[in-house]
Design a protein around this motif. Structure first.
Motif, PDB file in Angstrom:
ATOM      1  N   ALA A 172      31.444  54.594  39.285  1.00 27.70           N
ATOM      2  CA  ALA A 172      30.678  53.419  39.703  1.00 27.70           C
ATOM      3  C   ALA A 172      30.882  52.258  38.727  1.00 27.70           C
ATOM      4  CB  ALA A 172      29.191  53.775  39.793  1.00 27.70           C
ATOM      5  N   ALA A 173      30.958  52.563  37.437  1.00 28.70           N
ATOM      6  CA  ALA A 173      31.154  51.502  36.443  1.00 28.70           C
ATOM      7  C   ALA A 173      32.496  50.812  36.646  1.00 28.70           C
ATOM      8  CB  ALA A 173      31.065  52.094  35.034  1.00 28.70           C
ATOM      9  N   PHE A 174      33.552  51.569  36.875  1.00 25.01           N
ATOM     10  CA  PHE A 174      34.862  50.957  37.099  1.00 25.01           C
ATOM     11  C   PHE A 174      34.906  50.213  38.434  1.00 25.01           C
ATOM     12  CE2 PHE A 174      36.320  53.950  33.799  1.00 25.01           C
ATOM     13  CZ  PHE A 174      37.043  53.060  33.014  1.00 25.01           C
ATOM     14  N   ALA A 175      34.187  50.707  39.431  1.00 29.17           N
ATOM     15  CA  ALA A 175      34.132  49.998  40.716  1.00 29.17           C
ATOM     16  C   ALA A 175      33.436  48.647  40.557  1.00 29.17           C
ATOM     17  CB  ALA A 175      33.416  50.854  41.752  1.00 29.17           C
ATOM     18  N   VAL A 176      32.347  48.621  39.795  1.00 28.03           N
ATOM     19  CA  VAL A 176      31.648  47.355  39.552  1.00 28.03           C
ATOM     20  C   VAL A 176      32.527  46.399  38.764  1.00 28.03           C
ATOM     21  CG1 VAL A 176      29.693  46.314  38.328  1.00 28.03           C
ATOM     22  CG2 VAL A 176      29.351  48.380  39.706  1.00 28.03           C
ATOM     23  N   ALA A 177      33.223  46.921  37.742  1.00 29.16           N
ATOM     24  CA  ALA A 177      34.127  46.073  36.958  1.00 29.16           C
ATOM     25  C   ALA A 177      35.228  45.490  37.829  1.00 29.16           C
ATOM     26  CB  ALA A 177      34.717  46.879  35.807  1.00 29.16           C
ATOM     27  N   LEU A 178      35.784  46.308  38.743  1.00 31.47           N
ATOM     28  CA  LEU A 178      36.819  45.811  39.649  1.00 31.47           C
ATOM     29  C   LEU A 178      36.277  44.727  40.560  1.00 31.47           C
ATOM     30  CD1 LEU A 178      39.616  45.950  40.999  1.00 31.47           C
ATOM     31  CD2 LEU A 178      38.731  47.823  42.420  1.00 31.47           C
ATOM     32  N   TYR A 179      35.056  44.926  41.074  1.00 31.34           N
ATOM     33  CA  TYR A 179      34.465  43.921  41.962  1.00 31.34           C
ATOM     34  C   TYR A 179      34.222  42.610  41.226  1.00 31.34           C
ATOM     35  CZ  TYR A 179      31.171  41.507  44.960  1.00 31.34           C
ATOM     36  OH  TYR A 179      30.533  40.547  45.734  1.00 31.34           O
ATOM     37  N   VAL A 180      33.691  42.685  40.002  1.00 32.50           N
ATOM     38  CA  VAL A 180      33.409  41.469  39.238  1.00 32.50           C
ATOM     39  C   VAL A 180      34.705  40.723  38.930  1.00 32.50           C
ATOM     40  CG1 VAL A 180      32.528  40.603  37.027  1.00 32.50           C
ATOM     41  CG2 VAL A 180      31.271  42.369  38.271  1.00 32.50           C
ATOM     42  N   PHE A 181      35.734  41.470  38.507  1.00 29.34           N
ATOM     43  CA  PHE A 181      37.021  40.825  38.212  1.00 29.34           C
ATOM     44  C   PHE A 181      37.618  40.203  39.471  1.00 29.34           C
ATOM     45  CE2 PHE A 181      41.674  41.106  37.948  1.00 29.34           C
ATOM     46  CZ  PHE A 181      41.898  40.294  36.846  1.00 29.34           C
ATOM     47  N   THR A 182      37.535  40.913  40.587  1.00 32.53           N
ATOM     48  CA  THR A 182      38.073  40.384  41.846  1.00 32.53           C
ATOM     49  C   THR A 182      37.338  39.127  42.267  1.00 32.53           C
ATOM     50  OG1 THR A 182      38.674  42.629  42.534  1.00 32.53           O
ATOM     51  CG2 THR A 182      38.562  40.959  44.252  1.00 32.53           C
ATOM     52  N   TYR A 183      36.024  39.138  42.112  1.00 32.86           N
ATOM     53  CA  TYR A 183      35.248  37.946  42.467  1.00 32.86           C
ATOM     54  C   TYR A 183      35.631  36.758  41.582  1.00 32.86           C
ATOM     55  CZ  TYR A 183      31.241  34.965  43.506  1.00 32.86           C
ATOM     56  OH  TYR A 183      30.442  33.906  43.883  1.00 32.86           O
ATOM     57  N   GLY A 184      35.779  37.012  40.274  1.00 33.94           N
ATOM     58  CA  GLY A 184      36.114  35.923  39.368  1.00 33.94           C
ATOM     59  C   GLY A 184      37.483  35.346  39.618  1.00 33.94           C
ATOM     60  N   ILE A 185      38.473  36.205  39.870  1.00 27.47           N
ATOM     61  CA  ILE A 185      39.828  35.711  40.049  1.00 27.47           C
ATOM     62  C   ILE A 185      40.004  35.041  41.411  1.00 27.47           C
ATOM     63  CG2 ILE A 185      40.946  37.717  41.134  1.00 27.47           C
ATOM     64  CD1 ILE A 185      43.224  37.422  39.198  1.00 27.47           C
ATOM     65  N   ALA A 186      39.135  35.380  42.373  1.00 31.34           N
ATOM     66  CA  ALA A 186      39.264  34.834  43.723  1.00 31.34           C
ATOM     67  C   ALA A 186      38.336  33.648  43.975  1.00 31.34           C
ATOM     68  CB  ALA A 186      38.989  35.933  44.754  1.00 31.34           C
ATOM     69  N   ILE A 221      40.422  57.506  32.224  1.00 34.95           N
ATOM     70  CA  ILE A 221      41.751  56.896  32.327  1.00 34.95           C
ATOM     71  C   ILE A 221      42.203  56.866  33.781  1.00 34.95           C
ATOM     72  CG2 ILE A 221      44.172  57.194  31.701  1.00 34.95           C
ATOM     73  CD1 ILE A 221      43.231  58.327  29.036  1.00 34.95           C
ATOM     74  N   THR A 222      41.966  57.957  34.493  1.00 36.24           N
ATOM     75  CA  THR A 222      42.344  57.997  35.917  1.00 36.24           C
ATOM     76  C   THR A 222      41.561  56.982  36.722  1.00 36.24           C
ATOM     77  OG1 THR A 222      42.837  60.361  35.687  1.00 36.24           O
ATOM     78  CG2 THR A 222      42.540  59.501  37.917  1.00 36.24           C
ATOM     79  N   ALA A 223      40.262  56.879  36.464  1.00 39.09           N
ATOM     80  CA  ALA A 223      39.434  55.929  37.196  1.00 39.09           C
ATOM     81  C   ALA A 223      39.859  54.495  36.922  1.00 39.09           C
ATOM     82  CB  ALA A 223      37.961  56.121  36.834  1.00 39.09           C
ATOM     83  N   ALA A 224      40.188  54.203  35.670  1.00 40.64           N
ATOM     84  CA  ALA A 224      40.634  52.851  35.326  1.00 40.64           C
ATOM     85  C   ALA A 224      41.939  52.509  36.034  1.00 40.64           C
ATOM     86  CB  ALA A 224      40.794  52.723  33.811  1.00 40.64           C
ATOM     87  N   PHE A 225      42.878  53.454  36.053  1.00 42.54           N
ATOM     88  CA  PHE A 225      44.163  53.198  36.705  1.00 42.54           C
ATOM     89  C   PHE A 225      43.980  53.030  38.214  1.00 42.54           C
ATOM     90  CE2 PHE A 225      48.082  54.622  38.745  1.00 42.54           C
ATOM     91  CZ  PHE A 225      49.009  53.796  38.126  1.00 42.54           C
ATOM     92  N   VAL A 226      43.164  53.881  38.830  1.00 44.07           N
ATOM     93  CA  VAL A 226      42.934  53.779  40.279  1.00 44.07           C
ATOM     94  C   VAL A 226      42.258  52.456  40.624  1.00 44.07           C
ATOM     95  CG1 VAL A 226      41.632  54.767  42.205  1.00 44.07           C
ATOM     96  CG2 VAL A 226      42.886  56.268  40.651  1.00 44.07           C
ATOM     97  N   ALA A 227      41.274  52.045  39.822  1.00 47.52           N
ATOM     98  CA  ALA A 227      40.587  50.776  40.086  1.00 47.52           C
ATOM     99  C   ALA A 227      41.550  49.605  39.982  1.00 47.52           C
ATOM    100  CB  ALA A 227      39.424  50.605  39.111  1.00 47.52           C
TER     101      ALA A 227
END
Length: 603
Positions: A194-208, A250-256
């Motif tokens: 969940a933490a990596f999913a939230v980080a991915l969403y925040v980064f995606t929102y910021g870059i977009a 590490i796997t979760a970070a790479f998948v995200a």
């Protein structure tokens, strides 16, 4: 009662707030302000659609209103979590009131920035609708009332914060007591995911973000929300879980990270992400030189250029003066090997220097490289690099029949050229991170740290400082050359002007060094975060024009003032910048407060 239950039941101690408000009144005012701020986002903030984000709609938040809504919602949740709501106590395993203060200030900053941007863009405060006035007043009420909340345990219990400025500094810097709760392994793995999913969403929102005003609001809220999560203890808890389940993390970070192209509808944002990965990879290479070995290199971008030029000349460009076409793997190895050779050749005669002298020499090497590439045009020198024209029309990479320049379809999604290079660069970033981590924890890495801290003492302990510094210089050059080989094919055209010491668009030596220091020297995540910020900010703040570097400089000054160890710092740096290093010795004569063991005359 078990130890875990005792720890969980212990509430963090508090001190009086910075404003003369009873705790109950401050809590009620903060809650009321947050609720009003939340409600104001469903009202129109302006009357015309000329301001981006469509803030004229009632009943549906949009643009900057979404950020204000998010800040108000988080403020309310953390306020409830810290004061009696059992189902939300997991949000504050560390501090309780400091996160509320930071989130309230972040919400107020976003809201007042939105009101100011509307007034500036449309020509006056008259363009604000009642919803905008309500949002500004309610967010200000929330921030002021939050400053009146009791402070969490201060760094100096005998001198609690007595004014709003001290209260803010306490919220940012005072350590939060940890309250850990043991969870089943499956629950901890779910939390990591969940933490990596939230980080991915925040980064995606910021870059977009589609326009500059929205990106500025995103930055304002994020820069205060992240410290709030740290003060609440959530980031520390997630860090502990990732260390416990390292392979899963590490796997979760790479998948995200690999899922990022699936979330993009615009090829422009994926292209920005590719450049961020290139910038971050080169910053990690510089982190070996600066962060681990302590060698100030101001011409590091030249090694990126060496790798890029080598790959461009051997990859079959019609403008290449060599006229050869290496396959992908050979071009990558050639670029990395040539950068390694240059690193050894430059490092061997210069690494006997220290400090400012070494910095001046490396700065000179960076400029020599750029001027040399410009003069190898067949007129001022041999015809190798086409001079200022550079090497255009670099063909796309092809590996096992997979052409990175052509769109491909996977799982019903069509991926463009940028997505292909994003995945390739992600794999290279993983390789560079692995090399850095293994180097850091190795015997050689510990020797680099010893040289960085005190080279004279390291030599006295038998460390061959020159050999180890040369190894760091060569390794950093190799990693930069590896990234340069991909950069050449990504941009499809290179020229000497891309490798100046200071350039409007990173990567360049100044921004690379800033990324390492800003993110945190000697860490893995620091340069990655620093590079992402330093690439996104110029790319997203183009509407500011000539004030861009001014605001960037002010932000760096503030960061160095309040967090000199960087955004992501190891324990050594935190102790270096925030601890005095003196033991608490009792005052033997009691004459001089604050000067243990000294009389007034001696003090």
């Amino acid at each position: 009662m078990t130890t875990t239950d005792t720890t969980r039941a212990t509430a963090p101690a508090t001190a009086p707030g910075a404003l003369p408000l009873p705790a109950g009144a401050a809590r009620a005012a903060t809650a009321a302000g947050a609720v009003l701020t939340f409600a104001s986002t469903f009202l129109a903030w302006t009357w015309t659609g000329a301001f981006p984000g469509n803030l004229t709609v009632t009943g549906y938040p949009g643009g900057l209103q979404v950020l204000t809504l998010t800040g108000a919602l988080l403020t309310t949740l953390f306020l409830l979590a810290g004061h009696g709501i059992r189902g939300l106590r997991w949000l504050t395993p560390g501090g309780t009131n400091s996160p509320v203060v930071l989130l309230a200030l972040g919400t107020a900053a976003v809201t007042w920035y939105a009101a100011g941007a509307i007034a500036f863009t449309l020509g006056g405060l008259v363009n604000l609708e009642p919803g905008g006035w309500l949002a500004a007043a309610a967010s200000l009420l929330t921030a002021v009332a939050a400053l009146g909340l009791p402070a969490d345990t201060p760094a100096d219990p005998e001198h609690p914060p007595t004014d709003p400025w001290q209260r803010l500094r306490h919220s940012l810097r005072a350590p939060a007591p940890a309250r850990a709760r043991t969870l089943p392994s499956w629950a901890e793995i779910l939390l990591i995911a969940a933490a990596f999913a939230v980080a991915l969403y925040v980064f995606t929102y910021g870059i977009a973000t589609e326009y500059g005003e929205l990106f500025v609001g995103f930055l304002l809220l994020t820069l205060l929300a992240v410290p709030a999560l740290a003060k609440a203890g959530l980031l520390r808890r997630v860090t502990a879980l990732t260390a416990k389940h390292r392979n899963v993390s590490i796997t979760a970070a790479f998948v995200a990270a690999a899922a990022f192209p699936f979330l993009q509808s615009d090829n422009e944002f994926t292209s920005i992400a590719v450049n961020i990965l290139i910038f971050a990879t080169v910053a990690l290479g510089l982190n070996v030189v600066v962060g681990l070995a302590g060698l100030l290199d101001l011409g590091y971008v030249a090694f990126l250029g060496v790798g890029a030029y080598t790959a461009a000349l051997v990859s079959g460009s019609p403008f290449s003066t060599i006229g050869v076409h290496f396959p992908f793997w050979a071009a990558v190895l050639t670029g990395a090997a040539v950068s390694l050779v240059f690193g050894v050749l430059i490092g061997a005669p210069t690494l006997r220097l220290r400090g400012d002298y070494l910095a001046i020499v490396t700065l000179g090497f960076g400029e020599i490289f750029r001027i040399g590439m410009q003069n190898l045009d067949g007129i001022s020198g041999p015809s190798v690099t086409n001079g200022s024209t550079g090497v255009p029309q670099i063909p796309d990479l092809e590996l096992l029949g997979y052409n990175f320049g052509e769109p491909h379809t996977l799982l019903g999604f069509e991926f463009t050229r940028s997505a292909n290079y994003f995945w390739l660069m992600l794999i290279i970033t993983v390789v560079v991170v692995s090399v850095f981590r293994r180097s850091d924890t190795s015997r050689i890495g510990r020797a680099w740290v010893a040289i960085r801290e005190d080279e004279t003492a390291a030599r006295a302990m038998g460390i061959n400082a020159f050999r180890l510094k040369l190894m760091a210089f060569a390794l950093g050059a190799t990693l930069a050359g590896l990234a340069g080989t991909v950069q050449a094919h990504t941009v499809s055209s290179i020229d000497p002007e891309q490798y100046k010491f200071v350039e409007a668009v990173p990567p360049n030596s100044a921004f690379l060094l800033a990324a390492v220091i800003l993110g945190g020297m000697g860490t893995v995540g620091g340069p990655l975060i620093g590079a992402a910020l330093l690439y996104l900010i110029p790319a997203k703040l183009q509407f500011i024009g000539e004030y861009q570097l001014l605001l960037f400089g002010i932000a760096l000054v503030l960061l160095m003032r309040f967090r000199p160890e960087g955004l992501v710092a190891d324990r050594r740096k935190q102790l270096e910048f925030h601890e005095t290093g003196q033991l608490d010795v009792p005052d033997t004569d009691g004459d001089t407060p604050g000067k243990p063991g000294l009389s007034k005359a001696e003090a």
